[in-house]
Design a protein around this motif. Structure first.
Motif, PDB file in Angstrom:
ATOM      1  N   LEU A  62       0.234  10.495 -72.360  1.00 26.07           N
ATOM      2  CA  LEU A  62      -0.763  10.102 -71.353  1.00 26.07           C
ATOM      3  C   LEU A  62      -0.105   9.319 -70.221  1.00 26.07           C
ATOM      4  O   LEU A  62      -0.430   9.521 -69.033  1.00 26.07           O
ATOM      5  N   CYS A  63       0.834   8.439 -70.562  1.00 31.69           N
ATOM      6  CA  CYS A  63       1.510   7.662 -69.529  1.00 31.69           C
ATOM      7  C   CYS A  63       2.391   8.550 -68.650  1.00 31.69           C
ATOM      8  O   CYS A  63       2.480   8.342 -67.415  1.00 31.69           O
ATOM      9  N   GLU A  64       3.039   9.542 -69.232  1.00 36.43           N
ATOM     10  CA  GLU A  64       3.855  10.465 -68.439  1.00 36.43           C
ATOM     11  C   GLU A  64       2.989  11.269 -67.478  1.00 36.43           C
ATOM     12  O   GLU A  64       3.364  11.484 -66.312  1.00 36.43           O
ATOM     13  N   ALA A  65       1.821  11.710 -67.973  1.00 32.57           N
ATOM     14  CA  ALA A  65       0.913  12.438 -67.089  1.00 32.57           C
ATOM     15  C   ALA A  65       0.397  11.539 -65.977  1.00 32.57           C
ATOM     16  O   ALA A  65       0.226  11.979 -64.832  1.00 32.57           O
ATOM     17  N   TYR A  66       0.164  10.300 -66.289  1.00 32.59           N
ATOM     18  CA  TYR A  66      -0.274   9.356 -65.260  1.00 32.59           C
ATOM     19  C   TYR A  66       0.802   9.172 -64.192  1.00 32.59           C
ATOM     20  O   TYR A  66       0.506   9.144 -62.986  1.00 32.59           O
ATOM     21  N   ASN A  67       2.059   9.050 -64.623  1.00 31.26           N
ATOM     22  CA  ASN A  67       3.136   8.851 -63.660  1.00 31.26           C
ATOM     23  C   ASN A  67       3.341  10.088 -62.781  1.00 31.26           C
ATOM     24  O   ASN A  67       3.767   9.966 -61.618  1.00 31.26           O
ATOM     25  N   LEU A  68       3.067  11.274 -63.327  1.00 31.08           N
ATOM     26  CA  LEU A  68       3.164  12.481 -62.512  1.00 31.08           C
ATOM     27  C   LEU A  68       2.053  12.530 -61.472  1.00 31.08           C
ATOM     28  O   LEU A  68       2.267  12.980 -60.333  1.00 31.08           O
ATOM     29  N   GLN A  69       0.869  12.096 -61.863  1.00 28.65           N
ATOM     30  CA  GLN A  69      -0.249  12.114 -60.921  1.00 28.65           C
ATOM     31  C   GLN A  69      -0.161  10.963 -59.927  1.00 28.65           C
ATOM     32  O   GLN A  69      -0.519  11.117 -58.756  1.00 28.65           O
ATOM     33  N   TRP A  70       0.288   9.823 -60.398  1.00 27.80           N
ATOM     34  CA  TRP A  70       0.420   8.636 -59.538  1.00 27.80           C
ATOM     35  C   TRP A  70       1.867   8.157 -59.634  1.00 27.80           C
ATOM     36  O   TRP A  70       2.163   7.260 -60.428  1.00 27.80           O
ATOM     37  N   PRO A  71       2.782   8.743 -58.871  1.00 24.15           N
ATOM     38  CA  PRO A  71       4.203   8.367 -58.966  1.00 24.15           C
ATOM     39  C   PRO A  71       4.402   6.895 -58.635  1.00 24.15           C
ATOM     40  O   PRO A  71       3.739   6.344 -57.746  1.00 24.15           O
ATOM     41  N   PRO A  72       5.317   6.245 -59.361  1.00 20.47           N
ATOM     42  CA  PRO A  72       5.619   4.844 -59.051  1.00 20.47           C
ATOM     43  C   PRO A  72       6.185   4.708 -57.646  1.00 20.47           C
ATOM     44  O   PRO A  72       6.844   5.612 -57.129  1.00 20.47           O
ATOM     45  N   ALA A  73       5.906   3.554 -57.046  1.00 20.83           N
ATOM     46  CA  ALA A  73       6.393   3.315 -55.694  1.00 20.83           C
ATOM     47  C   ALA A  73       7.913   3.188 -55.695  1.00 20.83           C
ATOM     48  O   ALA A  73       8.516   2.664 -56.637  1.00 20.83           O
ATOM     49  N   SER A  74       8.542   3.707 -54.655  1.00 22.36           N
ATOM     50  CA  SER A  74       9.996   3.598 -54.533  1.00 22.36           C
ATOM     51  C   SER A  74      10.379   2.159 -54.229  1.00 22.36           C
ATOM     52  O   SER A  74       9.546   1.301 -53.967  1.00 22.36           O
ATOM     53  N   ASP A  75      11.683   1.890 -54.250  1.00 19.29           N
ATOM     54  CA  ASP A  75      12.159   0.528 -53.985  1.00 19.29           C
ATOM     55  C   ASP A  75      11.792   0.080 -52.580  1.00 19.29           C
ATOM     56  O   ASP A  75      11.393  -1.070 -52.357  1.00 19.29           O
ATOM     57  N   ASP A  76      11.940   1.004 -51.603  1.00 17.94           N
ATOM     58  CA  ASP A  76      11.608   0.632 -50.225  1.00 17.94           C
ATOM     59  C   ASP A  76      10.120   0.333 -50.094  1.00 17.94           C
ATOM     60  O   ASP A  76       9.729  -0.645 -49.434  1.00 17.94           O
ATOM     61  N   THR A  77       9.293   1.170 -50.740  1.00 21.36           N
ATOM     62  CA  THR A  77       7.853   0.924 -50.676  1.00 21.36           C
ATOM     63  C   THR A  77       7.491  -0.392 -51.359  1.00 21.36           C
ATOM     64  O   THR A  77       6.649  -1.151 -50.873  1.00 21.36           O
ATOM     65  N   GLY A  78       8.156  -0.682 -52.482  1.00 20.32           N
ATOM     66  CA  GLY A  78       7.891  -1.939 -53.172  1.00 20.32           C
ATOM     67  C   GLY A  78       8.281  -3.146 -52.336  1.00 20.32           C
ATOM     68  O   GLY A  78       7.566  -4.147 -52.305  1.00 20.32           O
ATOM     69  N   LYS A  79       9.418  -3.034 -51.630  1.00 21.28           N
ATOM     70  CA  LYS A  79       9.844  -4.145 -50.769  1.00 21.28           C
ATOM     71  C   LYS A  79       8.875  -4.350 -49.615  1.00 21.28           C
ATOM     72  O   LYS A  79       8.542  -5.487 -49.248  1.00 21.28           O
ATOM     73  N   LEU A  80       8.409  -3.221 -49.026  1.00 22.14           N
ATOM     74  CA  LEU A  80       7.439  -3.348 -47.939  1.00 22.14           C
ATOM     75  C   LEU A  80       6.134  -3.956 -48.441  1.00 22.14           C
ATOM     76  O   LEU A  80       5.526  -4.793 -47.764  1.00 22.14           O
ATOM     77  N   LEU A  81       5.705  -3.534 -49.626  1.00 23.07           N
ATOM     78  CA  LEU A  81       4.476  -4.081 -50.182  1.00 23.07           C
ATOM     79  C   LEU A  81       4.621  -5.569 -50.476  1.00 23.07           C
ATOM     80  O   LEU A  81       3.719  -6.368 -50.202  1.00 23.07           O
ATOM     81  N   GLU A  82       5.778  -5.952 -51.027  1.00 24.33           N
ATOM     82  CA  GLU A  82       6.008  -7.367 -51.319  1.00 24.33           C
ATOM     83  C   GLU A  82       6.047  -8.198 -50.045  1.00 24.33           C
ATOM     84  O   GLU A  82       5.505  -9.305 -49.990  1.00 24.33           O
ATOM     85  N   ALA A  83       6.691  -7.667 -48.997  1.00 24.64           N
ATOM     86  CA  ALA A  83       6.737  -8.382 -47.720  1.00 24.64           C
ATOM     87  C   ALA A  83       5.348  -8.522 -47.114  1.00 24.64           C
ATOM     88  O   ALA A  83       4.993  -9.558 -46.554  1.00 24.64           O
ATOM     89  N   SER A  84       4.551  -7.439 -47.224  1.00 23.70           N
ATOM     90  CA  SER A  84       3.192  -7.492 -46.696  1.00 23.70           C
ATOM     91  C   SER A  84       2.346  -8.514 -47.441  1.00 23.70           C
ATOM     92  O   SER A  84       1.585  -9.274 -46.834  1.00 23.70           O
ATOM     93  N   MET A  85       2.486  -8.579 -48.775  1.00 22.19           N
ATOM     94  CA  MET A  85       1.729  -9.547 -49.562  1.00 22.19           C
ATOM     95  C   MET A  85       2.163 -10.968 -49.240  1.00 22.19           C
ATOM     96  O   MET A  85       1.339 -11.882 -49.159  1.00 22.19           O
ATOM     97  N   SER A  86       3.459 -11.183 -49.020  1.00 20.99           N
ATOM     98  CA  SER A  86       3.946 -12.520 -48.670  1.00 20.99           C
ATOM     99  C   SER A  86       3.411 -12.957 -47.319  1.00 20.99           C
ATOM    100  O   SER A  86       3.011 -14.112 -47.132  1.00 20.99           O
ATOM    101  N   ALA A  87       3.400 -12.003 -46.362  1.00 15.74           N
ATOM    102  CA  ALA A  87       2.870 -12.333 -45.032  1.00 15.74           C
ATOM    103  C   ALA A  87       1.386 -12.633 -45.092  1.00 15.74           C
ATOM    104  O   ALA A  87       0.895 -13.557 -44.428  1.00 15.74           O
ATOM    105  N   THR A  88       0.660 -11.861 -45.901  1.00 18.25           N
ATOM    106  CA  THR A  88      -0.779 -12.108 -46.033  1.00 18.25           C
ATOM    107  C   THR A  88      -1.047 -13.454 -46.675  1.00 18.25           C
ATOM    108  O   THR A  88      -1.950 -14.191 -46.259  1.00 18.25           O
ATOM    109  N   ALA A  89      -0.241 -13.795 -47.697  1.00 25.02           N
ATOM    110  CA  ALA A  89      -0.423 -15.097 -48.353  1.00 25.02           C
ATOM    111  C   ALA A  89      -0.102 -16.241 -47.412  1.00 25.02           C
ATOM    112  O   ALA A  89      -0.806 -17.260 -47.384  1.00 25.02           O
ATOM    113  N   ALA A  90       0.975 -16.068 -46.597  1.00 23.64           N
ATOM    114  CA  ALA A  90       1.318 -17.125 -45.639  1.00 23.64           C
ATOM    115  C   ALA A  90       0.232 -17.290 -44.587  1.00 23.64           C
ATOM    116  O   ALA A  90      -0.117 -18.402 -44.190  1.00 23.64           O
ATOM    117  N   GLN A  91      -0.312 -16.164 -44.127  1.00 17.21           N
ATOM    118  CA  GLN A  91      -1.378 -16.239 -43.139  1.00 17.21           C
ATOM    119  C   GLN A  91      -2.620 -16.898 -43.722  1.00 17.21           C
ATOM    120  O   GLN A  91      -3.305 -17.679 -43.060  1.00 17.21           O
TER     121      GLN A  91
END
Length: 285
Positions: free
Chosen positions: A104-133
């Motif tokens: 079930l977890c493998e099928a989930y990962n195929l349907q919803w692929p994990p975010a790449s490292d670049d996407t994760g870094k952008l998401l983390e930066a966006s969350m940090s900026a939102t928290a600071a704001q």
């Protein structure tokens, strides 16, 4: 939100969340975590996210979760009269279903692929900026007057729903007034009586101060995590909370010392004069 509630009350909470999501003629997204809901409560959910050990298992319409599980073999076929939520918890929790759970977890990962490292870094930066704001932003979801109004209403409802606390305050006040009145019963008008009066006033001031101060501190300390969580979510400011608490406690802060002094006044044998009793400054008797 249903922790500690029975199945009926949990179902009522879920119904209220559904009402919130569809009120005022517009659709709202209400995200909630629920553990082992009843079948009626489970049927009220539109979308469902299942997790197992931090891994995604299913994300989609709640009504399609049972067919999705059954597509992975007869072992994951939910019995006809079984609560789907209980079935999901059984599959995701027992060791016997570890192989099916991994599938079930493998099928989930195929349907919803994990975010790449670049996407994760952008998401983390966006969350940090939102928290600071958010930290630098002093605005809240409602005006100060509206915060003050509803906090006063909540504090007063809490007072009304807990009459035992008020009754105990009156009982303790009358008890200490009786004890102090018996200790300083009918003080005479002499130099020794003046010294006794000074001791009575000092002891009464200390007793009233501590009696009025300790209960609010205990209650506020117990509710502080809830207040901080609501404050950090932008629901109200600490100034509005403080002013509302002070206003709701003011009648009791005035009534309790009045009852204490009225009972003690005649025990001690002070002049039986209404003007002397209400006078803010000493007068000759």
């Amino acid at each position: 939100p249903t922790s500690g509630l029975d199945s009926h009350m949990a179902e009522e909470v879920v119904k209220y969340l559904v009402t919130m999501a569809n009120s005022d003629g517009c659709k709202r997204t209400v995200i909630t975590t629920i553990h082992q809901p009843s079948s009626h409560a489970f049927s009220a959910f539109d979308q469902l996210l299942l997790l197992s050990e931090g891994r995604g298992v299913y994300l989609g319409p709640a009504a399609d979760a049972v067919p999705h599980f059954s597509s992975f073999g007869p072992d994951l076929l939910c019995p006809q009269y079984m609560n789907p939520s209980d079935f999901f918890l059984h599959v995701l929790g027992v060791d016997e279903c570890a192989h099916q759970r991994d599938a079930l977890c493998e099928a989930y990962n195929l349907q919803w692929p994990p975010a790449s490292d670049d996407t994760g870094k952008l998401l983390e930066a966006s969350m940090s900026a939102t928290a600071a704001q958010k930290d630098n932003d002093s605005t809240y979801t409602s005006s100060c007057l509206r915060q003050f109004k509803w906090l006063c209403w909540r504090n007063w409802i809490t007072r009304v729903r807990n009459p035992r606390e008020t009754h105990m305050m009156f009982v303790v006040t009358l008890f200490f007034a009786t004890v102090m009145g018996l200790l300083f019963f009918q003080i005479d008008n002499s130099q020794k009586g003046v010294q006794s009066m000074n001791g009575l006033m000092f002891t009464s001031l200390m007793q009233m101060s501590m009696q009025q101060m300790i209960p609010p501190i205990q209650v506020f300390a117990a509710d502080l995590p809830m207040y901080m969580r609501e404050h950090k979510s932008g629901q109200f400011s600490m100034t509005s909370l403080y002013l509302s608490k002070m206003l709701c406690d003011l009648p009791f802060q005035l009534l309790i010392p009045t009852v204490y002094s009225a009972a003690l006044y005649f025990f001690v044998g002070l002049p039986n004069d209404c003007l002397l009793y209400t006078s803010p400054s000493p007068r000759d008797s």
